[in-house]
Design a protein around this motif. Structure first.
Motif, mmCIF file in Angstrom:
data_model
loop_
_atom_site.group_PDB
_atom_site.id
_atom_site.type_symbol
_atom_site.label_atom_id
_atom_site.label_comp_id
_atom_site.label_asym_id
_atom_site.label_seq_id
_atom_site.Cartn_x
_atom_site.Cartn_y
_atom_site.Cartn_z
ATOM 1 N N UNK A 155 81.372 -38.994 100.389
ATOM 2 C CA UNK A 155 80.127 -39.558 99.838
ATOM 3 C C UNK A 155 80.306 -41.024 99.447
ATOM 4 N N UNK A 156 81.426 -41.591 99.788
ATOM 5 C CA UNK A 156 81.671 -43.001 99.484
ATOM 6 C C UNK A 156 82.384 -43.232 98.162
ATOM 7 N N UNK A 157 82.779 -42.136 97.493
ATOM 8 C CA UNK A 157 83.454 -42.271 96.194
ATOM 9 C C UNK A 157 84.919 -42.684 96.416
ATOM 10 N N UNK A 158 85.348 -43.680 95.683
ATOM 11 C CA UNK A 158 86.732 -44.153 95.800
ATOM 12 C C UNK A 158 87.372 -44.275 94.420
ATOM 13 N N UNK A 159 88.680 -44.397 94.439
ATOM 14 C CA UNK A 159 89.443 -44.540 93.201
ATOM 15 C C UNK A 159 88.973 -45.785 92.441
ATOM 16 N N UNK A 160 88.940 -45.698 91.136
ATOM 17 C CA UNK A 160 88.600 -46.802 90.214
ATOM 18 C C UNK A 160 87.113 -47.116 90.124
ATOM 19 N N UNK A 169 78.535 -45.273 79.497
ATOM 20 C CA UNK A 169 79.753 -45.175 80.302
ATOM 21 C C UNK A 169 80.496 -43.864 80.033
ATOM 22 N N UNK A 170 80.931 -43.227 81.130
ATOM 23 C CA UNK A 170 81.649 -41.961 80.996
ATOM 24 C C UNK A 170 83.133 -42.139 81.310
ATOM 25 N N UNK A 171 83.444 -42.886 82.368
ATOM 26 C CA UNK A 171 84.845 -43.085 82.730
ATOM 27 C C UNK A 171 84.967 -43.722 84.093
ATOM 28 N N UNK A 172 86.134 -43.535 84.720
ATOM 29 C CA UNK A 172 86.300 -44.062 86.080
ATOM 30 C C UNK A 172 87.040 -43.040 86.942
ATOM 31 N N UNK A 173 86.826 -43.163 88.254
ATOM 32 C CA UNK A 173 87.429 -42.205 89.186
ATOM 33 C C UNK A 173 88.939 -42.437 89.225
ATOM 34 N N UNK A 174 89.698 -41.373 88.961
ATOM 35 C CA UNK A 174 91.158 -41.492 88.966
ATOM 36 C C UNK A 174 91.736 -40.995 90.286
ATOM 37 N N UNK A 175 91.101 -39.980 90.844
ATOM 38 C CA UNK A 175 91.552 -39.440 92.134
ATOM 39 C C UNK A 175 90.327 -39.000 92.910
ATOM 40 N N UNK A 184 88.686 -39.998 85.034
ATOM 41 C CA UNK A 184 89.411 -40.254 83.790
ATOM 42 C C UNK A 184 88.381 -40.707 82.759
ATOM 43 N N UNK A 185 88.190 -39.919 81.717
ATOM 44 C CA UNK A 185 87.164 -40.247 80.716
ATOM 45 C C UNK A 185 87.620 -41.405 79.827
ATOM 46 N N UNK A 186 86.660 -42.105 79.233
ATOM 47 C CA UNK A 186 87.037 -43.245 78.384
ATOM 48 C C UNK A 186 87.757 -42.787 77.110
ATOM 49 N N UNK A 187 87.725 -41.492 76.838
ATOM 50 C CA UNK A 187 88.440 -40.980 75.662
ATOM 51 C C UNK A 187 89.896 -40.626 75.965
ATOM 52 N N UNK A 188 90.293 -40.670 77.251
ATOM 53 C CA UNK A 188 91.687 -40.377 77.608
ATOM 54 C C UNK A 188 92.580 -41.518 77.125
#
Lengths: 285, 195
Positions: A155-160, A169-175, A184-188
């Protein structure tokens, strides 16, 4: 030991052989685990075949399970909300009228701002191209703060890539694998977001603490930060678009001899309640 | 549930069907990843997969226990951001200790079960902290993590005690769950003498 038993049966019951087999199997499994760990570290966390297989086996059931718990939760919330819904309705109708007039004023202000920005040569709009995704799983351990989305590289999703909700804001794609992505959530504790305080534009970095709240660090000592201030993403670093809601300040700590002050920030997005999110594919002018 | 159940020897040497083991793993993994994530207490939740691993190590024969624990570790890793294989490695080191200890535990009671859960949770936490610090150079806040894990220990032990009767019933079937205390200890003792 039965004297009539065959050598094969003897082998199966002989404690020394049983014990030797146990340790042999244990050594093999430890070696496999070690190999997997080294491969994972070398590939910088990119999902391997075994990991993808596990996620693919579980995800259909997980999706059903999550939907089930979601609908039960929704039904219960709906029932609870019925109480006093008439009063709430009247209140909301009045509020809508108020907000309508405010929207008209803001529209006017927006048009004015647009004209001014154009005059000054800024990019007029920050486009965000995003793909919606459903949360199908959450972390299994107490070390990570992550969610699993049902969208991946197909679907076009990539790391970061940044992951947001309507609240912020929820977080960023880690894998990211073919059709799944770990966020990876911003609370990690491994997460850090360059941020600023909305009211005073004081800068700092919001880091996760693997609990409900995060911490905004490196705020200059003379900066004006108060409880109740809203914290936004600054856009620096290139991962998160500028102006996304990160959280609200609930506590400010000033160190006696330090150069900076710290603020405890409660994220606007409650990751435990999130059911859908947007993965930001592209943003900017 | 009677106390007799808690007084029962965990390791009876009796085989549990693969299907039962698979169902238990599947259900626990789904509960851990789809449900418990929503109900965490101050960001802490029970480690169902570790509880199940401990139970398997005390209850199942060697081969089934080790393979199940390995799979449980991999599932845990798949739903985590630690390097894939690290939890499985940690679970297997716990397995090595527990299997050795199991040979010495003729009769397992509630206290032993609690001690096993407590030790396994802390040991797992320590292994993860050390490996992340030394191997990955990840700045995991040690004191914060250990403090948090004391609470995880309490939660794991409480849930483990509550789940024990269900686990015994689900993995052993109705016949085994009614087995009396020490019913097949003589065989085990013979084995120990032989060793």
């Amino acid at each position: 030991m039965n004297s009539f038993s065959s050598p094969l049966i003897q082998n199966e019951t002989d404690p020394r052989i049983v014990s030797a087999r146990r340790w042999q199997l244990l050594v093999v499994l430890i070696a496999v685990s070690l190999a997997l760990t080294i491969t994972s570290i070398k590939s910088r966390g990119n999902p391997n075949l075994v990991q993808s297989l596990i996620l693919n086996v579980f995800s259909p059931f997980q999706w059903t399970f999550s939907s089930g718990t979601r609908s039960i939760g929704g039904w219960w919330r709906g029932y609870a909300n019925l109480v006093g819904v008439k009063k709430e309705n009247e209140k909301l109708s009045n509020r809508v009228r108020q907000l309508q007039s405010e929207v008209n004023k803001l529209r006017e202000a927006e048009i004015k701002l647009w004209r001014l920005q154009r005059l000054m040569g800024f990019n007029v709009e920050k486009h965000i191209e995003a793909v919606p995704a459903e949360v199908i799983g959450r972390e299994a351990d107490n070390w990570s703060r992550m969610i699993l989305l049902n969208r991946g590289t197909e679907d076009g999703v990539e790391k970061s890539m940044a992951v947001i909700t309507s609240e912020g804001l929820l977080g960023r794609v880690a894998q990211a694998s073919d059709n799944k992505a770990k966020v990876l959530l911003i609370t990690d504790w491994r997460s850090s977001v360059d941020s600023l305080v909305q009211r005073t534009r004081a800068r700092g970095i919001v880091v996760g603490k693997s609990s409900r709240a995060g911490e905004m660090r490196y705020i200059p000592l003379n900066a004006d930060v108060r409880v109740g201030d809203k914290v936004l993403s600054s856009g620096l670093g290139g991962v998160f678009p500028k102006g996304l809601m990160v959280g609200m300040v609930i506590k400010v700590t000033k160190e006696r001899n330090g150069l900076f002050q710290k603020a405890t920030v409660i994220p606007f997005v409650d990751a435990g309640e999130v059911e859908e999110a947007l993965v930001v594919l592209r943003y900017g002018g | 549930m009677s106390l007799q159940l808690y007084g029962q020897r965990f390791y009876t040497g009796k085989k549990t069907s693969i299907a039962r083991i698979a169902i238990l793993i599947f259900v626990f993994a789904l509960l851990q990843t789809a449900v418990l994530g929503r109900v965490s207490i101050i960001g802490i939740k029970p480690e169902l997969l570790l509880i199940l691993a401990c139970y398997f190590l005390l209850h199942l024969p060697d081969r089934e226990a080790l393979i199940s624990v390995f799979i449980l570790g991999l599932i845990n890793d798949a739903y985590s951001l630690v390097p894939f294989g690290l939890t499985s490695l940690s679970f297997l080191i716990i397995a090595a200790i527990l299997l050795k200890a199991r040979d010495e535990l003729i009769e397992t009671n509630l206290l032993t079960w609690c001690a096993v859960l407590c030790g396994a949770t802390l040991f797992n936490a320590m292994l993860q902290i050390v490996s992340m610090r030394l191997v990955l150079w990840e700045p995991l806040p040690i004191l914060n993590s250990l403090g948090k894990h004391l609470l995880v220990v309490v939660i794991n032990v409480a849930l483990g005690v509550a789940l024990l009767p269900i686990l015994i019933r689900m993995s052993s079937g109705p016949a085994a769950s009614h087995k009396k205390v020490g019913e097949d200890q003589s065989e085990h003792l013979k084995m120990r003498k032989f060793v």
